[in-house]
Design an enzyme around this catalytic site. Structure first.
Site, PDB file in Angstrom:
ATOM      1  N   THR A  82       0.834  -1.200   0.000  1.00 58.45           N
ATOM      2  CA  THR A  82       0.000   0.000   0.000  1.00 58.45           C
ATOM      3  C   THR A  82       0.872   1.254   0.000  1.00 58.45           C
ATOM      4  O   THR A  82       2.085   1.185   0.099  1.00 58.45           O
ATOM      5  CB  THR A  82      -0.908   0.025   1.249  1.00 58.45           C
ATOM      6  OG1 THR A  82      -0.080   0.213   2.407  1.00 58.45           O
ATOM      7  CG2 THR A  82      -1.710  -1.262   1.386  1.00 58.45           C
ATOM      8  N   HIS A  84       1.143   3.272   2.344  1.00 56.86           N
ATOM      9  CA  HIS A  84       1.563   3.549   3.714  1.00 56.86           C
ATOM     10  C   HIS A  84       3.058   3.881   3.773  1.00 56.86           C
ATOM     11  O   HIS A  84       3.468   4.818   4.469  1.00 56.86           O
ATOM     12  CB  HIS A  84       1.236   2.329   4.594  1.00 56.86           C
ATOM     13  CG  HIS A  84       1.572   2.492   6.027  1.00 56.86           C
ATOM     14  ND1 HIS A  84       0.820   3.250   6.892  1.00 56.86           N
ATOM     15  CD2 HIS A  84       2.592   1.989   6.769  1.00 56.86           C
ATOM     16  CE1 HIS A  84       1.355   3.214   8.089  1.00 56.86           C
ATOM     17  NE2 HIS A  84       2.430   2.454   8.050  1.00 56.86           N
TER      18      HIS A  84
END
Length: 150
Positions: A82, A84
């Protein structure tokens, strides 16, 4: 590169507990390097924070409550599936810079940002050396610069 003596300086090390198999090696490298260059054990303060995102807060807390000459931030963020990774890396880089400017003290970015665990291990005492040692040398050099340029 010649490294000045660290004898007269006080250092803080903020280390992330996340990816501790990597950050523990970075911490050992930084701590050993500081001592190798003359830092006294009682002049090295080590604090742990949960993850790399919290390195900024840890550095801020240390500088707010002590007379340290430089802070070394050690962490490891490994790319996942992701976005992130991108947000954390950006926030940590900007946060460390902000704390350094806020206190007018060297705050060293010793955070590995790698694609996988093997790359991190290679930089934490593996085939690419130990980036914790490099961060410690940077802290020593910057503490000396800060002390000598008024």
């Amino acid at each position: 590169m010649e490294v000045v003596s660290a004898t007269s300086y006080r250092f803080g090390i903020v280390v992330s507990q996340w990816n501790s198999e990597v950050t523990g090696r970075l911490l050992a490298g930084a701590y050993d390097s500081l001592q190798k260059h003359g830092a006294q054990e009682e002049h090295i303060t080590v604090v742990q924070v949960p993850g790399s995102y919290e390195l900024t807060s840890g550095a801020d807390i240390l500088l707010r409550n002590s007379q340290l000459d430089a802070i070394i931030c050690l962490g490891c963020v490994i790319q996942g599936e992701t976005k992130h990774f991108d947000y954390i890396c950006s926030a940590v880089a900007h946060g460390i810079t902000h704390v350094a400017l806020k206190y007018n003290k060297p705050v060293i970015f010793g955070v590995l940002t790698t694609d996988n665990l093997q790359q991190a291990m290679d930089r934490a005492g593996g085939k690419h050396g130990n980036k914790g040692e490099e961060a410690a040398v940077t802290a020593i050099q910057m503490a000396a610069l800060s002390a000598n340029v008024k």
